[in-house]
Design a protein around this motif. Structure first.
Motif, PDB file in Angstrom:
ATOM      1  N   GLY A  69       0.820  -1.213   0.000  1.00  0.00           N
ATOM      2  CA  GLY A  69       0.000   0.000   0.000  1.00  0.00           C
ATOM      3  C   GLY A  69       0.851   1.258   0.000  1.00  0.00           C
ATOM      4  N   MET A  70       1.943   1.245   0.790  1.00  0.00           N
ATOM      5  CA  MET A  70       2.878   2.392   0.803  1.00  0.00           C
ATOM      6  C   MET A  70       3.472   2.619  -0.580  1.00  0.00           C
ATOM      7  N   ILE A  71       3.872   1.524  -1.238  1.00  0.00           N
ATOM      8  CA  ILE A  71       4.468   1.639  -2.575  1.00  0.00           C
ATOM      9  C   ILE A  71       3.453   2.236  -3.550  1.00  0.00           C
ATOM     10  N   ALA A  72       2.204   1.787  -3.434  1.00  0.00           N
ATOM     11  CA  ALA A  72       1.159   2.280  -4.340  1.00  0.00           C
ATOM     12  C   ALA A  72       0.932   3.775  -4.167  1.00  0.00           C
ATOM     13  N   LYS A  73       1.128   4.271  -2.939  1.00  0.00           N
ATOM     14  CA  LYS A  73       0.946   5.710  -2.682  1.00  0.00           C
ATOM     15  C   LYS A  73       2.185   6.527  -3.019  1.00  0.00           C
ATOM     16  N   GLY A  74       3.253   5.843  -3.461  1.00  0.00           N
ATOM     17  CA  GLY A  74       4.461   6.564  -3.848  1.00  0.00           C
ATOM     18  C   GLY A  74       5.453   6.787  -2.722  1.00  0.00           C
ATOM     19  N   LYS A  75       5.231   6.140  -1.562  1.00  0.00           N
ATOM     20  CA  LYS A  75       6.165   6.311  -0.441  1.00  0.00           C
ATOM     21  C   LYS A  75       7.351   5.369  -0.596  1.00  0.00           C
ATOM     22  N   ASN A  76       8.470   5.744  -0.030  1.00  0.00           N
ATOM     23  CA  ASN A  76       9.697   4.956  -0.151  1.00  0.00           C
ATOM     24  C   ASN A  76       9.728   3.867   0.925  1.00  0.00           C
ATOM     25  N   ALA A  77       9.760   2.626   0.480  1.00  0.00           N
ATOM     26  CA  ALA A  77       9.804   1.499   1.427  1.00  0.00           C
ATOM     27  C   ALA A  77      11.075   0.691   1.245  1.00  0.00           C
ATOM     28  N   SER A  78      12.106   1.300   0.679  1.00  0.00           N
ATOM     29  CA  SER A  78      13.325   0.552   0.351  1.00  0.00           C
ATOM     30  C   SER A  78      14.082   0.080   1.590  1.00  0.00           C
ATOM     31  N   GLU A  79      13.943   0.797   2.716  1.00  0.00           N
ATOM     32  CA  GLU A  79      14.705   0.411   3.908  1.00  0.00           C
ATOM     33  C   GLU A  79      14.193  -0.892   4.522  1.00  0.00           C
ATOM     34  N   LEU A  80      13.016  -1.327   4.084  1.00  0.00           N
ATOM     35  CA  LEU A  80      12.466  -2.588   4.603  1.00  0.00           C
ATOM     36  C   LEU A  80      12.941  -3.791   3.797  1.00  0.00           C
ATOM     37  N   PHE A  81      13.798  -3.576   2.799  1.00  0.00           N
ATOM     38  CA  PHE A  81      14.202  -4.645   1.889  1.00  0.00           C
ATOM     39  C   PHE A  81      14.782  -5.865   2.624  1.00  0.00           C
ATOM     40  N   PRO A  82      15.714  -5.677   3.536  1.00  0.00           N
ATOM     41  CA  PRO A  82      16.275  -6.862   4.217  1.00  0.00           C
ATOM     42  C   PRO A  82      15.211  -7.679   4.942  1.00  0.00           C
ATOM     43  N   ALA A  83      14.262  -6.973   5.603  1.00  0.00           N
ATOM     44  CA  ALA A  83      13.216  -7.681   6.349  1.00  0.00           C
ATOM     45  C   ALA A  83      12.266  -8.415   5.408  1.00  0.00           C
ATOM     46  N   VAL A  84      11.985  -7.805   4.242  1.00  0.00           N
ATOM     47  CA  VAL A  84      11.048  -8.420   3.290  1.00  0.00           C
ATOM     48  C   VAL A  84      11.687  -9.621   2.611  1.00  0.00           C
ATOM     49  N   VAL A  85      12.957  -9.483   2.210  1.00  0.00           N
ATOM     50  CA  VAL A  85      13.600 -10.525   1.419  1.00  0.00           C
ATOM     51  C   VAL A  85      13.772 -11.822   2.222  1.00  0.00           C
ATOM     52  N   LYS A  86      13.733 -11.716   3.544  1.00  0.00           N
ATOM     53  CA  LYS A  86      13.825 -12.929   4.374  1.00  0.00           C
ATOM     54  C   LYS A  86      12.604 -13.831   4.154  1.00  0.00           C
ATOM     55  N   ASN A  87      11.489 -13.219   3.764  1.00  0.00           N
ATOM     56  CA  ASN A  87      10.241 -13.979   3.621  1.00  0.00           C
ATOM     57  C   ASN A  87      10.022 -14.500   2.206  1.00  0.00           C
ATOM     58  N   VAL A  88      11.058 -14.433   1.387  1.00  0.00           N
ATOM     59  CA  VAL A  88      10.889 -14.844   0.001  1.00  0.00           C
ATOM     60  C   VAL A  88      10.632 -16.344  -0.115  1.00  0.00           C
ATOM     61  N   ALA A  89      11.081 -17.090   0.891  1.00  0.00           N
ATOM     62  CA  ALA A  89      10.878 -18.549   0.854  1.00  0.00           C
ATOM     63  C   ALA A  89       9.666 -18.982   1.666  1.00  0.00           C
ATOM     64  N   SER A  90       8.790 -18.018   2.012  1.00  0.00           N
ATOM     65  CA  SER A  90       7.608 -18.344   2.814  1.00  0.00           C
ATOM     66  C   SER A  90       6.749 -19.388   2.113  1.00  0.00           C
ATOM     67  N   LYS A  91       6.147 -20.272   2.909  1.00  0.00           N
ATOM     68  CA  LYS A  91       5.299 -21.314   2.326  1.00  0.00           C
ATOM     69  C   LYS A  91       3.887 -20.805   2.039  1.00  0.00           C
ATOM     70  N   ASN A  92       3.548 -19.662   2.637  1.00  0.00           N
ATOM     71  CA  ASN A  92       2.229 -19.072   2.400  1.00  0.00           C
ATOM     72  C   ASN A  92       2.233 -18.367   1.033  1.00  0.00           C
ATOM     73  N   ILE A  93       1.359 -18.819   0.144  1.00  0.00           N
ATOM     74  CA  ILE A  93       1.367 -18.296  -1.230  1.00  0.00           C
ATOM     75  C   ILE A  93       1.017 -16.811  -1.269  1.00  0.00           C
ATOM     76  N   GLU A  94       0.076 -16.377  -0.431  1.00  0.00           N
ATOM     77  CA  GLU A  94      -0.335 -14.968  -0.436  1.00  0.00           C
ATOM     78  C   GLU A  94       0.835 -14.060  -0.044  1.00  0.00           C
TER      79      GLU A  94
END
Length: 1087
Positions: free
Chosen positions: A68-93
């Motif tokens: 939602g932040m990205i859609a509004k044009g806000k910068n969420a790049s600092e969350l990259f390390p935290a997000v990329v950890k979940n790339v192997a999540s088993k939850n499809i959503e």
């Protein structure tokens, strides 16, 4: 304190900086700016904690907020390390949202993204197609050269994926990889070639985009896929349609000859002096050779036409430019209505559309003249739109409408928008130069504007009057005197300079006023604008040469002032003039010619449209909008003199596969050259038994006929006997129409039919079943079982006892009923031709199921203008559709034309001249009329075979002295003949025409439209349909058949609760059905 803490932050470590930042924030919490930073940091900390949570629900919530932040044009790049950890999540959503985030930031955080590359590679094998596609998108978003081989491998695998969505993303990745490493071009072209063969509409637009980016010059890759792309075009998503249409426009300009040759050839008819009669005759023969449009060229024009009704403005604009650049000039007119429709869109869309219309209206005024009022300026329009509309109105101005336009311009001049008012005055000037009849009127109007209170209006009027007076200066001495008086009040430099130039040019016609004007100008010389100073110097020089007695001293005074002016241009002009007009020892040979130099006759200025030089850019492109070549712009090539080999577009080896997916029978054009039967076999068939020729499908030649390639069909049947050839071709077409949705079985059945007809002649009903089998040597019982299997697979609702009717009965009934080869309407696309023949025999032999053409319920007497009396030089022509079977041919629509002579002289030899008809269309013309007396009127009949389409029939209406281009475009309702049938037959036929053959819509009826009589009146007013008796008060049924093919058209209006009703149309001709639905919907909705 805050400044110290922030200064310290710059020099300290990251963690300490954060702590100090938070301290500073708490200390000055009242500060708005620091408070904002505080809340952001806190929010992101919450998100990080949620992403590290063990609960999937918290992670999913966090990812939703981040996206939602990205859609509004806000910068969420600092969350990259935290997000990329979940790339192997088993939850499809969660995984899907993580991939959405990574696609956005993978390019910025390449190092962290590379750490997860093994996860992406594993995800490429995921069973979920969305995950596979997202992984490919992320992989192609990591712009690091080191992973190019991995990306290349992933694209190759994805291009062979079972999911069209994944293949679509593979096409997108091709462009990204090419921009990262252009050296991979050859390997990428191989992938593009493979994807171009894809049958999915989801992939088509994306792969053509990749083709345009990587290898736009490799036209050879398109040849085999050309027809497929044309037929898929209508089902491709909108932005894919735009890309494909632009690509096909370039393709058509390289592969087909110009459809405009015929028009150009008529102009070059002068005989060279040294040419012999024989040479002249040869040249004339070459010119007279009729232009025949390539069927593939016609296919492109026909398949893009429905897209003119697209809701996407870019698609409509793309089709419009395609018609403009590659269609015959007589057919390009249909785009005008669609472009005018776009003028109701946003101002940005209006701006682009109006720019393109402005370019078109210079070359072909007639296209937009009927929509003149659509270009009237509204008070709410922005200035840029107003200026473009003015430009178009100027281009469309002619003797017939100029008086209306001048009244409109009169209002515009009073506008508060001064820039627009000035542009209007320039427009009036252009109209005055283009249309000599109104030059004096415009000039008088502009002179009246000189007394306007607005200085800008006066100044612009002066400039335009100056240009007009250059065209005929001798007649307007009074106007020049009037303008000289305005010098005291006008301050705009351009206007003052224009007046001075006019007085200088006409100084001999105003010998008293000119010296006085120079005197006044000498006083204010030092305070004038540089432009005015230059004209004062010119005026002084001209008066010195013509009236030196009065102006010698004044001119010398001005030259002295100019000698020391600050502007070097004025100083240079002063020295030049002094040497030229004041003779002395140093004067050169030019001095004696000074008068001829200064007072030479100047050519009148040419007031041209600023869009005149834009036509060399392709319409609808950025280059056309900017009027300069933009990066990446590819110019349209000139038409080839000789068309390249059309056989390169034949795809023989995949015809059967193609038939399975083509929405409108694409494979029907795959073999335009190959005949199914040899000439001797055709003759033998027609002589042996007319029954075989009537029941056989003749799939190849018939399919060509369906696509509009009537020339091939006529060639196939040219060697047959006169009586048999017509019925053979017609019945081939009939059988093809009825089996249009079939696959491989039909073409195989056609072969067997031919073989069986030679060996077995006429046989019982069992042989008609055998005709549908695919084996030559199968026994009779095997053939019957195969026939039943085909019938079952097609899900036809045919009773088994129908196969018991003998072939003889079928033939007898057909001959009795159809002496002139009129195909009976049996719209059962799921049946084979042989079954259709049997069913026709059964239906015709039973009295309960006879379908006959009935008399029209209502004949509207609305007439359409064929030729206006102004355009026809006194000859006026109107036409209307009589809704009667045509006497000239059973496939023709009857058209009544009324000719009126509105002149006071006799008009002689009225006849139809040159015909410019689309492929397959035919016309039976009326006999020439020797003469039409003044005030006389005569009504004549014509027959036109529109081939079940609303294409325009263009032709010339000629008199003894002139030829006028006219055209007739039929409403879809006039392409039908009413049919009388029972309710039972109606329901049975409707049951066979479901699925793709059914179109419906829900409409809101006006209260007064709920009665049966009103619904009947409104339906029959639009379409020539017959009324079917109905046992239910809330259901109204109507039936008709198409004139050309005899396909049934079933219309049902079912009244629902409230004020709604459902309108259903069942027909094999789905295009005509959808057009009729669109025309009936507003008629029933309005009161």
């Amino acid at each position: 304190m805050s400044s110290n803490s922030f200064a310290y932050n710059e020099n300290s470590g990251g963690g300490e900086a954060t702590e100090l930042g938070q301290d500073a924030t708490s200390a000055i919490s009242n500060s708005g700016a620091v408070g904002l930073f505080s809340s952001d940091l806190k929010k992101n900390e919450d998100l990080k904690q949620m992403l590290e949570s063990n609960k999937d629900s918290a992670k999913l919530d966090a990812m939703k907020r981040i996206v939602g932040m990205i859609a509004k044009g806000k910068n969420a790049s600092e969350l990259f390390p935290a997000v990329v950890k979940n790339v192997a999540s088993k939850n499809i959503e969660i995984k899907k949202l993580v991939y959405v985030y990574l696609v956005r930031y993978a390019e910025e955080q390449q190092d962290l993204a590379l750490l997860s590359i093994s996860t992406f590679q594993r995800a490429l094998k995921d069973p979920n197609q969305l995950i596979r596609a997202s992984a490919l998108r992320v992989l192609s978003s990591i712009r690091v050269p080191i992973i190019v081989p991995i990306m290349m491998l992933a694209i190759k695998e994805a291009s062979a994926d079972l999911s069209p969505y994944v293949r679509k993303n593979a096409a997108h990745a091709i462009q990204k990889l090419y921009s990262l490493d252009p050296e991979q071009k050859e390997m990428l072209i191989e992938v593009i070639e493979k994807l171009l063969k894809d049958k999915s509409t989801l992939v088509a637009g994306s792969v053509v985009m990749a083709f345009e980016e990587v290898c736009p010059d490799r036209i050879d890759l398109i040849h085999k896929n050309y027809r497929k792309l044309c037929n898929l075009l209508v089902d491709v998503e909108e932005w894919g349609q735009v890309v494909i249409i632009h690509m096909l426009t370039r393709y058509a300009r390289t592969q087909f000859v110009s459809p405009w040759k015929e028009d150009d050839g008529l102009e070059d008819n002068e005989k060279n002096f040294y040419e012999s009669d024989e040479e002249q005759k040869e040249k004339a023969d070459k010119r007279k050779k009729p232009y025949t449009m390539d069927p593939d060229h016609r296919l492109l024009i026909r398949t893009t036409k429905p897209l003119l009704q697209s809701r996407n403005a870019a698609v409509v604009m793309a089709v419009a430019q395609l018609y403009w650049h590659i269609s015959p000039k007589s057919e390009a007119g249909i785009i005008s209505k669609s472009l005018v429709r776009l003028l109701r869109s946003s101002r940005e869309v209006q701006y682009i559309v109006l720019q393109n219309i402005a370019t078109m209206s210079i070359q072909r005024k007639g296209m937009f003249e009927p929509y003149l009022k659509s270009f009237y300026v509204r008070s709410t329009d922005p200035t840029m739109i107003k200026t473009l509309k003015l430009e178009i109105l100027t281009n469309l101005a002619n003797e017939a409408n100029i008086s209306t336009l001048l009244r409109e311009f009169q209002t515009y001049v009073k506008s508060q928008d001064k820039q627009f008012a000035a542009a209007t005055i320039q427009t009036i000037g252009r109209c005055a130069t283009n249309i000599l009849e109104v030059t004096d009127t415009c000039l008088n109007g502009l002179v009246c504007l000189l007394s306007n209170k607005d200085e800008i209006v006066v100044a612009e009027s002066v400039v335009v009057i100056k240009k007009l007076l250059q065209m005929q200066p001798a007649q307007h001495g009074e106007i020049i005197k009037h303008m000289a008086k305005l010098l005291d009040s006008i301050t705009v430099p351009v206007a003052r300079a224009s007046i001075l130039w006019l007085i200088g040019e006409n100084c001999e016609r105003v010998p008293i006023i000119a010296p006085d004007v120079l005197r006044k100008m000498a006083k204010s010389f030092t305070n004038e604008d540089d432009l005015v100073k230059l004209q004062i110097l010119n005026l002084g020089a001209k008066l010195y040469l013509t009236n030196s007695k009065q102006t010698k001293l004044l001119t010398q005074y001005i030259l002295n002032l100019g000698k020391y002016d600050q502007n070097y241009d004025i100083r240079d002009r002063t020295r030049f003039i002094r040497q030229l007009i004041v003779p002395n020892e140093k004067s050169g040979a030019l001095s004696k010619y000074a008068k001829k130099i200064f007072l030479a006759q100047k050519p009148a200025p040419l007031l041209e449209s600023p869009f005149k030089d834009r036509d060399h850019f392709q319409l609808g492109t950025l280059s056309h909008t900017l009027n300069t070549k933009a990066t990446g712009y590819m110019e349209l090539s000139n038409w080839p003199e000789v068309a390249p080999d059309p056989s390169v577009r034949n795809v023989e080896e995949v015809i059967e596969l193609a038939k399975e997916w083509t929405p409108s029978g694409k494979a029907k054009k795959e073999k335009p050259a190959k005949k199914f039967y040899s000439e001797s076999e055709e003759e033998e068939d027609s002589s042996d038994s007319s029954s075989d020729s009537e029941s056989e499908s003749g799939s190849e030649s018939g399919e060509q006929g369906e696509e509009g390639d009537s020339e091939d069909s006529s060639e196939d049947s040219s060697s047959e006997s006169e009586s048999g050839s017509e019925s053979d071709v017609e019945n081939k077409r009939k059988a093809t129409r009825n089996s249009k949705t079939k696959g491989r079985g039909d073409s195989e059945g056609g072969e067997t039919e031919n073989e069986k007809s030679e060996t077995s002649g006429s046989s019982s009903g069992e042989s008609s079943s055998i005709e549908d089998s695919s084996s030559e040597s199968e026994s009779k019982s095997e053939s019957e079982s195969k026939s039943r299997k085909v019938t079952k697979e097609k899900e036809t609702k045919i009773k088994q006892d129908r196969n018991l009717i003998t072939r003889d009965v079928s033939l007898l009934d057909l001959d009795d009923f159809n002496p002139v080869s009129v195909p009976v309407a049996r719209p059962t696309p799921a049946l084979s031709p042989s079954l259709i023949a049997d069913l026709e025999g059964l239906n015709l032999s039973t009295s309960s199921s006879v379908i006959n053409v009935s008399t029209p319920v209502f004949v509207p007497m609305k007439t359409h203008v064929l030729l206006h009396r102004m355009s026809g030089k006194g000859l006026a022509a109107h036409y209307f559709f009589s809704r009667q079977p045509c006497i000239f041919g059973d496939k023709m629509v009857s058209v009544q034309i009324t000719l009126n002579n509105t002149t006071d002289r006799k008009i002689e030899n009225i006849c139809i001249g040159e015909k410019k008809l689309p492929t397959g269309m035919e016309m039976h013309v009326f006999n020439p009329i020797e003469s039409l007396e003044p005030g006389g009127s005569i009504t004549v009949s014509m027959g036109i075979d529109f081939c079940d389409s609303t294409q325009t029939a263009s032709f010339q209406l000629c008199t003894k002295d002139d030829c006028f281009n006219v055209n007739i475009q039929p409403p879809v309702g006039e392409l039908l003949l009413p049919v009388a049938m029972s309710e039972k037959d109606f329901k049975k036929e409707q049951g066979m025409l479901t699925g793709m053959n059914e179109t419906s819509t829900v409409i809101i009826l006006a209260p007064q439209n709920f009665t049966s009589s009103v619904i009947l009146q409104k339906i029959v007013n639009v379409a020539n349909v017959g009324v079917v008796p109905s046992g239910q008060d809330n259901i109204h049924r109507f039936a008709a058949k198409t004139v050309h093919s005899g396909s049934l058209m079933l219309v049902t209006v079912e009244l629902k609760e409230g004020s709604t009703a459902q309108l259903i149309i069942n027909t094999e001709k789905t295009v005509i059905g959808s057009v009729l639905l669109r025309e009936l919907k507003p008629v029933l909705s309005q009161g």
